[in-house]
Design an enzyme around this catalytic site. Structure first.
Site, PDB file in Angstrom:
ATOM      1  N   ASP B 195       0.842  -1.208   0.000  1.00  0.00           N
ATOM      2  CA  ASP B 195       0.000   0.000   0.000  1.00  0.00           C
ATOM      3  C   ASP B 195       0.874   1.253   0.000  1.00  0.00           C
ATOM      4  OD1 ASP B 195      -1.909   1.961   0.499  1.00  0.00           O
ATOM      5  OD2 ASP B 195      -2.271   1.355   2.576  1.00  0.00           O
ATOM      6  N   HIS B 368      -4.086   4.305   6.778  1.00  0.00           N
ATOM      7  CA  HIS B 368      -2.950   3.877   5.962  1.00  0.00           C
ATOM      8  C   HIS B 368      -1.651   4.270   6.652  1.00  0.00           C
ATOM      9  CE1 HIS B 368      -5.553   3.117   2.425  1.00  0.00           C
ATOM     10  NE2 HIS B 368      -6.240   4.126   2.912  1.00  0.00           N
TER      11      HIS B 368
END
Lengths: 555, 555
Positions: B195, B368
């Site tokens: 990610d 995130h």
């Protein structure tokens, strides 16, 4: 003075960022401060420009003493050609030297320069127009020759700040005229209309001259070509980029129409300068080694047709970005432009070039004062009444709270909106009755209402498309004399199209036959029946509501 | 193993934020990780959803061993109904418990749940599907049951992280499974697809559990009603709002369909809880004193039809915002949504209510990981090859630089793009040949290509409108048998319309007469002539290029 009333009517710039325009009225006479525009959003299909609705002035054109422009930015002057075209030129248009020069060039493009009585009004000089004394007060901003407007009447004075910051080290060495502001405070100010753009930022804005060293530091690390993008009107920023390029022995190319135009105007006024031989033409850029070039380009807001976006998309006549280039965004996105700017930045990363933004290094300084500067303005001018302007509702509220904080009577601080006049007389100030205000759209050669049918139709068609059905019937008995024609545009139904068109033709014939049998011969009634029958059928089949346009032709 | 090749083909999520979907291929067999979507921008007229173009899978449907879903967010699972509808259900669909439950509810709405072999795969359990061993690894994110996917083959293993952070104090007490990640590193990882969403943020993301105390602190200062908006799927956030409400003795109302749905699913799985009697119905809100209510609402992204936007616009059935309310944005705008969010915030200020955003207080934590977390993932799993995913070009590049920084061989770090397969064999890794990849649009019931005619037509019409001209001619000799009909929609020309339509009718007649005289009787040729003549005339008069649609009817 009995019964005398001063009215301040914002036609734009309140509850929004942009299209600033204010009407000051006293004793039946009018001064207009600024005539700004906004740029359209994607939802305004095909609209070119957004103007304040100045229809209030249409019947008052004869009463206008002057239009006064604070500075040359589009959100303060961009609507001027349309104002002149729609209601005629005022007796005089005042502004600072650069403002007047930039506006002259703009009016030239509209073939209106000859009819416009543009006149420089030097800062500190006072002129009388009807019941108003007018004086420009020098302030600092992200364009030279920024001027606040002091409007005097028998009842007292109004100061419209325009956009300002209290930059103590501006690039041209001319900070805001604090002594004059203090004097205005001592003389007694009836109303302050102050810029609220950065009312949400605590502290003091960085000085414009702090940007130059930061740019030089970034540039000196670049091994390849440097492309700087900034607002074309920010002459001092462009000057600082030029100065850095000179220090690093790089040539400079100005790319983009407005970048070249603004530099030329500023240079002709002695406000920008460069050693001879520094500039190269855009078409020469590729002839010089990468490490010897600085390109200064438009496109800092990600505008689709801007030079930078074209360079990034390999769609510019003279320059193509490549790996090794560094693109320096010496600007921040205006609210609403974030996505366009991010798209441009990401496209540059995709190419393999490097991007430096104001988040990475202090290479941008806002032209609008922060909270401590707004408070300083309030403390210097000591206004009896305050009307925050130039800001969305949030910033107007925060600016009002700053006024409370420095001790202005909360009852004398007003949160206005476009079209709501603030009326002041001997007894005090209050809002008057709402006046028609809002938005006008420029669409090609026309100026119109955002709610007009054209735009509503575009919205409808752009969502679901349009069906056109032509039915040809006999004028004798309403019988069908030709097969119905079915056309469609912008309707998504892919493979089933032929079958659907056949079914629609059948439906049209059925509807026409029913109408003929029922003796219904009015074509608008038949069209209505067709409209409803087709709309229903299409929705059942496609779950969509395209526009249905039936045309009945009688033969 | 000779000639064996592992291929990792991203169909979405590279060079963009959203629609994540990756095809892992080995020995002719396929595992698909995630099937995400994106939401359309304003330029995509009338488009409902944006999907990755998964036509590559159309002829490979038989080769799919499994679809594995990392977590229940739309950008990772939203395209699943369309994948199933277009290419059929795979043999099995794996995911964590909440993911499977949320997806089941979504497929139910599409009437596809019965045909979809949804199956929970507990973290740490390994299953074999064809040549692949599959294992889910527990990670932390802004939704519970986030799982990385470890895909083993004879050649080595691939770890798709999905979205993750290394939250040391997650709300459910289950931090990312660092021991297992370290083990994967010891075992030897062939490829890490990680990610990149926050690859531009230095440091470590704040813990989700730091948000609760900040919310409580803000809430405790509120005298009136509190409205909190957040992502409906952020169960732990909603739980923390509930906990704060309980402490302050306020009732809680869940407003917005997805907010209620997600809470109900999480609650039924024991992942969210509230004391009995805490919840009130949206229609009861107005019955309670303002200081006794917390509303948890959808709309954190300024979505036009969301509960919050409706409340702000006095368009919600149950709740109307008013002065004294405090609206807490416990979320940040997803890139591209800035304007919609700002519009909502400003509308709330206009009403006189107060707004608290993550800029004012630490009331949001990203799901995130930031740079130090990406580096930790790299150091733990010690991948031989790295392919950054889930990010625009900028973030992919920055993530690649982080991999260099922790010592991964730069030749083994790849900057990919959608449709470009990374191929790994015994000799190493390299990009293979581009595969068709891109975007598909969902438009009502249809799925289509963004370049299809419908959307192009909508763009054209939405810019300048459409003219429809119907000419009725004799099939015998081409002579005109009825007056031409001229209709238009979305064309701005205001007052001149009647005159222009008359002139256009004349022009149509002239064109038809010319055609008849020239013996031109092909209706498509006549239509072409009409199209050109009208287009030219309209441009001369209006400086606009509306779509011209001529229809010739022969009688």
């Amino acid at each position: 003075m009995a019964g005398k009333k001063l009215s301040v009517l914002p036609l734009g710039g309140l509850g929004e960022i942009g299209k600033n325009m204010t009407v000051i009225e006293y004793n039946g006479r009018i001064v207009v401060v600024d005539t700004g525009l906004m740029f359209p959003t994607a939802e305004m299909h095909g609209i070119d420009l957004v103007l304040p609705d100045f229809s209030y002035l249409r019947e008052r054109a004869e009463d206008i003493e002057a239009i006064v422009l604070t500075h040359g930015h589009e959100d303060h002057v961009g609507a001027l050609p349309y104002v002149i075209r729609e209601i005629g030129a005022p007796p005089v248009i005042y502004g600072g030297l650069l403002t007047i020069s930039m506006v002259r060039s703009k009016l030239d493009e509209h073939k209106l320069a000859d009819s416009a009585p543009l006149q420089e009004l030097p800062a500190g000089e006072r002129v009388q127009r009807g019941p108003f004394s007018l004086e420009l007060v020098h302030l600092a901003h992200s364009i030279p020759d920024m001027r606040g407007v002091l409007i005097g009447t028998e009842l007292g004075s109004v100061l419209m700040t325009g956009d300002y910051k209290f930059d103590q080290t501006p690039v041209d060495g001319r900070p805001a005229d604090i002594p004059r502001l203090a004097e205005i405070g001592r003389e007694g100010l009836l109303l302050l209309c102050g810029d609220s753009t950065n009312a949400d930022r605590p502290g003091v804005a960085p000085s414009e001259s702090s940007v130059g060293p930061a740019l030089l530091q970034q540039f000196s690390r670049c091994k390849g070509r440097i492309v700087v993008t900034s607002f074309a009107s920010n002459i001092h920023r462009v000057q600082q980029v030029i100065d850095a390029a000179v220090k690093l022995d790089r040539k400079v190319a100005l790319v983009g129409r407005s970048m070249r135009k603004n530099y030329n105007i500023a240079s002709s006024l002695g406000m920008a300068e460069a050693p001879s031989g520094l500039f190269i033409q855009p078409r020469e850029i590729e002839d010089f080694p990468d490490e010897k070039v600085v390109v200064i380009s438009t496109g800092s807001q990600g505008e689709p047709l801007s030079a930078l976006r074209r360079m990034a998309n390999n769609d510019h006549r003279d320059v193509e970005l490549h790996s090794g280039d560094t693109v320096v965004f010496s600007a921040t996105p205006v609210p609403g432009n974030e996505r366009a700017v991010n798209e441009t930045i990401d496209r540059i990363y995709e190419i393999g070039a490097t991007v430096i933004t104001a988040r990475d290094a202090p290479i941008h300084a806002s032209g609008h004062g922060w909270q401590e500067e707004l408070k300083l303005m309030l403390n210097l001018t000591k206004p009896r009444h305050v009307l925050p302007v130039h800001g969305d509702h949030k910033r107007l509220r925060l600016h009002a709270e700053l006024a409370h904080a420095v001790g202005v009577d909360p009852d004398c601080v007003f949160q206005g909106r476009n079209g709501l006049p603030l009326e002041i007389d001997e007894r005090g100030a209050r809002f008057g009755e709402d006046v028609h205000a809002g938005t006008m759209f420029v669409d090609g050669l026309n100026i119109g209402d955002p709610d007009d049918a054209a735009l509503r139709d575009r919205r409808e068609i752009s969502a679901d498309g349009i069906f056109i059905v032509v039915a040809t019937i006999s004028s004798d008995d309403g019988s069908i004399v030709a097969d119905p024609e079915v056309a469609f545009r912008g309707v998504a139904f892919l493979d089933e199209a032929d079958a659907l068109v056949d079914e629609l033709s059948d439906l049209v014939e059925d509807t026409l036959e029913e109408a003929a049998e029922a003796g219904n011969r009015e074509s608008h009634l038949i069209e209505e029946h067709l409209h409803d029958a087709i709309g229903k059928f299409v929705f059942q089949r496609l779950r969509r509501r395209p526009m249905i346009l039936p045309v009945v032709v009688e033969v």
